[in-house]
Scaffold this motif. Structure first.
Motif, PDB file in Angstrom:
ATOM      1  N   MET A 256      -5.240  -0.047  -9.216  1.00  0.00           N
ATOM      2  CA  MET A 256      -4.832   0.145  -7.986  1.00  0.00           C
ATOM      3  C   MET A 256      -4.615  -1.010  -7.189  1.00  0.00           C
TER       4      MET A 256
ATOM      5  N   LEU B  20      -8.190  -4.009  -1.224  1.00  0.00           N
ATOM      6  CA  LEU B  20      -7.273  -2.704  -1.294  1.00  0.00           C
ATOM      7  C   LEU B  20      -8.378  -1.782  -0.399  1.00  0.00           C
TER       8      LEU B  20
ATOM      9  N   PRO C  64     -10.113   4.366  -1.217  1.00  0.00           N
ATOM     10  CA  PRO C  64      -9.047   4.493  -2.583  1.00  0.00           C
ATOM     11  C   PRO C  64      -9.357   5.747  -3.347  1.00  0.00           C
TER      12      PRO C  64
ATOM     13  N   LEU D 169       1.958   1.919  -3.357  1.00  0.00           N
ATOM     14  CA  LEU D 169       0.685   2.528  -4.246  1.00  0.00           C
ATOM     15  C   LEU D 169       0.522   3.784  -3.915  1.00  0.00           C
ATOM     16  N   VAL D 170       0.702   4.294  -2.715  1.00  0.00           N
ATOM     17  CA  VAL D 170       0.504   5.673  -2.283  1.00  0.00           C
ATOM     18  C   VAL D 170       1.412   6.557  -2.634  1.00  0.00           C
TER      19      VAL D 170
ATOM     20  N   TYR E  86      -5.824   5.170 -12.090  1.00  0.00           N
ATOM     21  CA  TYR E  86      -5.873   4.770 -10.804  1.00  0.00           C
ATOM     22  C   TYR E  86      -7.285   4.083 -10.377  1.00  0.00           C
TER      23      TYR E  86
ATOM     24  N   HIS F 203      -1.639  -2.820  -8.749  1.00  0.00           N
ATOM     25  CA  HIS F 203      -0.494  -2.320  -8.251  1.00  0.00           C
ATOM     26  C   HIS F 203      -0.148  -2.882  -6.647  1.00  0.00           C
ATOM     27  N   ALA F 204      -1.024  -3.165  -5.929  1.00  0.00           N
ATOM     28  CA  ALA F 204      -0.599  -3.529  -4.595  1.00  0.00           C
ATOM     29  C   ALA F 204      -0.687  -4.968  -4.471  1.00  0.00           C
TER      30      ALA F 204
ATOM     31  N   LEU G 194       1.027  -0.957   0.009  1.00  0.00           N
ATOM     32  CA  LEU G 194      -0.035   0.152  -0.055  1.00  0.00           C
ATOM     33  C   LEU G 194       0.737   1.265   0.138  1.00  0.00           C
TER      34      LEU G 194
ATOM     35  N   VAL H 281      -7.016   9.439  -3.993  1.00  0.00           N
ATOM     36  CA  VAL H 281      -6.846   9.683  -5.474  1.00  0.00           C
ATOM     37  C   VAL H 281      -7.184  11.296  -5.536  1.00  0.00           C
TER      38      VAL H 281
ATOM     39  N   ILE I 241       0.808   7.121  -6.615  1.00  0.00           N
ATOM     40  CA  ILE I 241      -0.166   8.162  -6.615  1.00  0.00           C
ATOM     41  C   ILE I 241       0.380   9.547  -6.558  1.00  0.00           C
TER      42      ILE I 241
END
Length: 321
Positions: free
Chosen positions: A239, A250, A262, A222-223, A234, A242-243, A219, A266, A226
């Motif tokens: 997402m 998620l 999420p 991911l953040v 996203y 990606h994670a 996570l 974003v 972003i």
């Protein structure tokens, strides 16, 4: 009265035991700098008994008068103090706030000074905010107040409450703009080396600073992605991939780690990216595209909903264009 005929605007700032220095000095400096550009503010520091006040950093503020001695104010500012809300307020302090707010046409608080305004009932059935660490206590103690989370400052009629520390400067700049126009306020901000004059609806923190303490490594990656590239894809599916988790996992991770969905995360990052682009002189359409928000109408709706101003007005305030 100044030579140009402008009436002097009288501002009182309430100093009290352990008051936060910047809550006093920030607004006072804004009004002082404004005077060098043609404003006409007379700022007086008052305390409940007229005695000098020792601040939270140990320095002493020289007070000009007891609160009960002043009247005919245009503005009163009630700052906060470290630890102030942990104990019952002294009756002399509450009485001072009661008097000052009664003799002023415009009332403001900085940081936990909002607790004092709420204590005398001035914020009942009004929107208000305070420092983020005291929001829940504020809400619990004063149930009649419509507490606004994560705002630099909140205006409700003639009463404005701010989040504290630097937001007191934003608050004072807003008053200067109200009184003398946006150009003079921008001159003050530039003179004080303040990068931007932030609108009240802006968050107390950037997304990166608010959400950086992420323990889950996928996570966190991911953040970080972003924030680094807010315009990328996203969608929930993207997402989750990606994670390396399912969409349901998620959502759970964002809720557990960041207390946000999420999509909301974003959106917040993209909004802040758009703000930065507008500050750098990009058009509304370009800011919308480069931030990942897509279109100018989408950006306008988000600005109005989250910041309370349109992108064009925000850009004018930030750049002077």
């Amino acid at each position: 009265m100044p030579e140009d005929g402008r009436a002097t605007r009288r501002v009182a700032i309430l100093a009290h035991h352990n008051v936060t220095m910047i809550d006093v000095a920030g607004p006072a400096d804004v009004f002082s700098h404004a005077n060098t550009f043609g404003a006409a503010y007379e700022t007086v520091l008052v305390s409940p008994d007229g005695a000098d006040a020792v601040t939270s950093n140990g320095l002493t503020l020289r007070v000009g008068a007891a609160a009960a001695e002043v009247a005919g104010l245009d503005t009163v500012i009630v700052p906060g103090a470290y630890g102030m809300v942990e104990h019952p307020f002294a009756s002399s302090l509450v009485n001072s706030v009661d008097h000052l707010t009664a003799v002023s046409s415009r009332v403001a608080s900085v940081c936990t000074g909002s607790f004092l305004l709420a204590e005398i009932g001035l914020l009942n059935h009004r929107k208000a905010t305070t420092h983020f660490t005291r929001l829940e206590l504020f809400r619990t103690r004063f149930s009649a107040v419509d507490v606004q989370d994560d705002a630099l400052y909140v205006r409700d009629g003639t009463i404005t409450t701010s989040a504290g520390i630097g937001s007191g400067i934003d608050l004072a700049l807003t008053f200067v703009e109200d009184d003398y126009g946006p150009e003079l306020a921008r001159l003050v901000a530039r003179q004080m080396l303040i990068f931007v004059q932030r609108p009240g609806g802006a968050s107390q923190f950037s997304a990166a600073s608010r959400f950086s303490a992420v323990e889950n490594r996928p996570l966190r990656a991911l953040v970080d992605a972003i924030v680094a590239d807010p315009a990328a894809d996203y969608s929930v599916a993207a997402m989750a991939a990606h994670a390396h988790v399912s969409p349901r996992q998620l959502a759970r991770l964002f809720a557990d780690e960041l207390s946000v969905t999420p999509a909301r995360y974003v959106e917040t990052v993209r909004l802040e990216a758009a703000q930065t682009l507008l500050q750098r002189g990009y058009t509304v359409q370009s800011a919308a595209e480069l931030s990942g928000l897509g279109s100018a109408p989408t950006l306008r709706r988000l600005f109005l909903a989250r910041l309370g101003v349109s992108p064009s007005v925000y850009a004018e305030r930030m750049t002077g264009a």
